[in-house]
Design a protein around this motif. Structure first.
Motif, mmCIF file in Angstrom:
data_model
loop_
_atom_site.group_PDB
_atom_site.id
_atom_site.type_symbol
_atom_site.label_atom_id
_atom_site.label_comp_id
_atom_site.label_asym_id
_atom_site.label_seq_id
_atom_site.Cartn_x
_atom_site.Cartn_y
_atom_site.Cartn_z
ATOM 1 N N GLN A 123 0.808 -1.222 0.000
ATOM 2 C CA GLN A 123 0.000 0.000 0.000
ATOM 3 C C GLN A 123 0.845 1.278 0.000
ATOM 4 O O GLN A 123 0.304 2.370 -0.157
ATOM 5 C CB GLN A 123 -0.965 -0.006 1.194
ATOM 6 N N LEU A 124 2.152 1.141 0.149
ATOM 7 C CA LEU A 124 3.012 2.314 0.008
ATOM 8 C C LEU A 124 2.956 2.883 -1.408
ATOM 9 O O LEU A 124 3.257 4.056 -1.620
ATOM 10 C CB LEU A 124 4.464 1.953 0.341
ATOM 11 N N ALA A 125 2.571 2.049 -2.367
ATOM 12 C CA ALA A 125 2.624 2.456 -3.774
ATOM 13 C C ALA A 125 1.353 3.125 -4.266
ATOM 14 O O ALA A 125 1.303 3.574 -5.411
ATOM 15 C CB ALA A 125 2.935 1.237 -4.656
ATOM 16 N N HIS A 126 0.318 3.193 -3.429
ATOM 17 C CA HIS A 126 -0.931 3.821 -3.888
ATOM 18 C C HIS A 126 -1.657 4.455 -2.702
ATOM 19 O O HIS A 126 -1.242 4.341 -1.552
ATOM 20 C CB HIS A 126 -1.826 2.797 -4.592
ATOM 21 N N PHE A 127 -2.759 5.127 -3.009
ATOM 22 C CA PHE A 127 -3.475 5.912 -1.999
ATOM 23 C C PHE A 127 -4.732 5.212 -1.486
ATOM 24 O O PHE A 127 -5.390 5.731 -0.591
ATOM 25 C CB PHE A 127 -3.865 7.273 -2.580
ATOM 26 N N ASP A 128 -5.087 4.068 -2.026
ATOM 27 C CA ASP A 128 -6.291 3.362 -1.597
ATOM 28 C C ASP A 128 -6.113 2.845 -0.171
ATOM 29 O O ASP A 128 -5.127 2.182 0.145
ATOM 30 C CB ASP A 128 -6.566 2.193 -2.548
ATOM 31 N N ARG A 129 -7.078 3.146 0.678
ATOM 32 C CA ARG A 129 -7.021 2.702 2.068
ATOM 33 C C ARG A 129 -8.317 1.999 2.455
ATOM 34 O O ARG A 129 -8.887 2.229 3.512
ATOM 35 C CB ARG A 129 -6.770 3.907 2.998
ATOM 36 N N SER A 130 -8.753 1.073 1.602
ATOM 37 C CA SER A 130 -10.024 0.395 1.865
ATOM 38 C C SER A 130 -9.882 -0.775 2.838
ATOM 39 O O SER A 130 -10.869 -1.212 3.432
ATOM 40 C CB SER A 130 -10.616 -0.106 0.538
ATOM 41 N N ASN A 131 -8.654 -1.306 3.008
ATOM 42 C CA ASN A 131 -8.486 -2.504 3.848
ATOM 43 C C ASN A 131 -7.565 -2.267 5.042
ATOM 44 O O ASN A 131 -7.087 -3.220 5.648
ATOM 45 C CB ASN A 131 -7.920 -3.652 2.994
ATOM 46 N N GLU A 132 -7.319 -1.024 5.377
ATOM 47 C CA GLU A 132 -6.364 -0.762 6.454
ATOM 48 C C GLU A 132 -6.994 -1.023 7.832
ATOM 49 O O GLU A 132 -8.221 -1.035 7.983
ATOM 50 C CB GLU A 132 -5.865 0.686 6.389
ATOM 51 N N GLN A 133 -6.129 -1.186 8.816
ATOM 52 C CA GLN A 133 -6.561 -1.378 10.200
ATOM 53 C C GLN A 133 -6.192 -0.128 10.992
ATOM 54 O O GLN A 133 -5.014 0.180 11.149
ATOM 55 C CB GLN A 133 -5.868 -2.612 10.797
ATOM 56 N N THR A 134 -7.186 0.596 11.486
ATOM 57 C CA THR A 134 -6.933 1.800 12.271
ATOM 58 C C THR A 134 -6.639 1.412 13.715
ATOM 59 O O THR A 134 -7.453 0.770 14.377
ATOM 60 C CB THR A 134 -8.128 2.762 12.216
ATOM 61 N N LEU A 135 -5.460 1.808 14.198
ATOM 62 C CA LEU A 135 -5.032 1.469 15.562
ATOM 63 C C LEU A 135 -5.252 2.607 16.538
ATOM 64 O O LEU A 135 -5.325 2.380 17.750
ATOM 65 C CB LEU A 135 -3.542 1.098 15.559
ATOM 66 N N TRP A 136 -5.331 3.846 16.018
ATOM 67 C CA TRP A 136 -5.420 5.018 16.902
ATOM 68 C C TRP A 136 -5.969 6.180 16.092
ATOM 69 O O TRP A 136 -5.671 6.317 14.900
ATOM 70 C CB TRP A 136 -4.031 5.334 17.435
ATOM 71 N N SER A 137 -6.784 6.988 16.717
ATOM 72 C CA SER A 137 -7.347 8.151 16.041
ATOM 73 C C SER A 137 -7.613 9.219 17.084
ATOM 74 O O SER A 137 -8.095 8.920 18.185
ATOM 75 C CB SER A 137 -8.650 7.769 15.322
ATOM 76 N N GLN A 138 -7.251 10.481 16.716
ATOM 77 C CA GLN A 138 -7.409 11.551 17.700
ATOM 78 C C GLN A 138 -7.525 12.908 16.998
ATOM 79 O O GLN A 138 -6.832 13.153 16.011
ATOM 80 C CB GLN A 138 -6.201 11.570 18.639
ATOM 81 N N PRO A 139 -8.379 13.811 17.508
ATOM 82 C CA PRO A 139 -8.386 15.183 16.968
ATOM 83 C C PRO A 139 -7.047 15.873 17.259
ATOM 84 O O PRO A 139 -6.515 15.776 18.372
ATOM 85 C CB PRO A 139 -9.528 15.858 17.732
#
Length: 428
Positions: A123-139
């Motif tokens: 996925q380093l080679a493209h911008f598609d993020r349909s199958n990623e695993q989100t580990l952390w999210s913050q404002p």
């Protein structure tokens, strides 16, 4: 100090290898100060060659995928100075798990939010993020500054957890991620945000344009024009990637002429295989009729040389047979107000004021549009010769390999005379 900056738009490896030797010698001699290679390559092989050959990336457009930027380990932090308004993406590939990758998107969603994801290496080679695993999210409102380069520090704590700080503010610490073996770091912009790594100051550096655009060269002119105050005192040289001969002994004189004549908008070198130059060279008696009849291209554009591989090969063969002798013009400098090919030109940094060009025909803009609007001529300088391998129409059905080999021999005889005694006659 007035820096001299050479700009090259890179396309194909096979067209650029000879030029590379000449420019590296000019850098060693101090004739030029910086070489900016703009990567507009269209094949993966050519992009890989430019990446290997020309050092660190200084700039990448918003549609450019991840580029390698360094390493991080428990004892050595990764540091960068990143000019970007939003969407700074940092990816780390663990040394002990090369198929995994962790991606930190800093200041996404218009500089309001940041996330950590686990993604696949591919996925380093493209911008598609349909199958990623989100580990952390913050404002993280306002985490990136548009007014100055952002200080980026990615480090690893004693337990192997990554820590990211931006402008001395901790974005996050992630103990669930094990980077105790260290890893390679990759960066990109995205979603409309170009990325410039301001601490990349190598004399030879890469600038990566957005891929697969038609007439992409406006990106380079826009980059310099929007940084006018940084570059206004510079002298710019711009050359095609298929310049196969450069009279390095006369390069400094060309630069001095450019400095001393600010009324010209652009100044061209005396170019072999350039329709306007060939017409003027023959008018001065430098090209005999036996080589061909080189007419004045209509309006300075096109013409029979531009479209003919046979005529180009014959002209190259004559020049090589003359051992790179200057094909003098009728005068030391020729004022020119029509179009001309911009195979090797020079402009002054102060004229970046007028060079925020739209996407389109940069040659027409630099030799007709802007100079006509400003009421300023351009010029062709006789005493500095370069040779330009080919135009697009000349390449149809033409194998330039014998010419390239002959120009390689000429290059070696000029730059490395103690090791080579080349044969300079070209086939065809």
């Amino acid at each position: 100090m007035t820096p001299v900056i050479l700009v090259t738009f890179a396309g194909r490896q096979t067209r650029m290898e000879i030029l590379t030797q000449y420019i590296r010698r000019a850098l060693d001699l101090g004739i030029i100060d910086e070489w900016h290679i703009w990567d507009f390559t269209r094949s993966a092989d050519d992009h890989a060659w430019v990446t290997r050959e020309f050092g660190p990336a200084r700039y990448m457009g918003s549609k450019v995928p991840y580029q390698s930027a360094g390493t991080v380990s428990p004892g050595v932090s990764f540091r960068a100075s990143a000019r970007i308004r939003h969407d700074l993406h940092i990816a780390v590939v663990p040394n002990d798990r090369p198929h995994e990758c962790y991606e930190i998107a800093v200041g996404g969603w218009k500089n309001t939010h940041s996330v950590l994801r686990k993604i696949g290496r591919e996925q380093l080679a493209h911008f598609d993020r349909s199958n990623e695993q989100t580990l952390w999210s913050q404002p993280t409102p306002g985490i990136l500054s548009p007014g100055r380069p952002n200080d980026v520090t990615l480090s690893i704590d004693p337990a192997g957890a990554p820590i990211l700080r931006i402008n001395d503010v901790t974005v996050g610490t992630w103990p669930e991620v094990d980077l105790s073996a260290g890893g390679t770091v990759h960066v990109r912009g995205g979603w409309g945000a170009d990325l410039e790594l301001c601490d990349v100051d190598a004399r030879t550096r890469r600038y990566i344009g957005n891929p697969n655009e038609q007439l992409p060269y406006y990106q380079a002119y826009d980059y310099y024009a929007t940084r006018f105050e940084e570059f206004e005192d510079a002298v710019f040289l711009k050359c095609d990637d298929d310049i196969v001969y450069l009279d390095i002994e006369k390069l400094d004189g060309y630069i001095q002429f450019r400095r001393a004549n600010p009324h010209y908008f652009v100044v061209s070198a005396n170019v072999v295989n350039n329709g306007v130059c060939a017409y003027l060279q023959q008018a001065a008696g430098s090209i005999p009729a036996s080589v061909g009849d080189f007419e004045r291209p209509p309006g300075g554009f096109g013409g029979t040389l531009w479209e003919s591989a046979e005529r180009a090969a014959k002209l190259h063969g004559y020049f090589l047979g003359e051992d790179g002798r200057t094909l003098a013009l009728p005068q030391p400098a020729i004022d020119w107000t029509e179009r001309q090919s911009i195979n090797f030109i020079a402009w002054l940094g102060r004229d970046l004021l007028h060079m925020a060009l739209p996407q389109g025909d940069d040659e027409h803009a630099l030799t007709i549009g802007v100079p006509t609007f400003l009421g300023r001529p351009s010029a062709i300088y006789s005493d500095f010769t370069v040779s330009h391998l080919s135009f697009g129409p000349q390449e149809r059905g033409w194998d330039p390999t014998p010419l390239i080999k002959a120009y390689e021999a000429l290059m070696r005889s000029r730059l490395f005379p103690e090791t080579e005694k080349p044969m300079l006659r070209a086939a065809g």
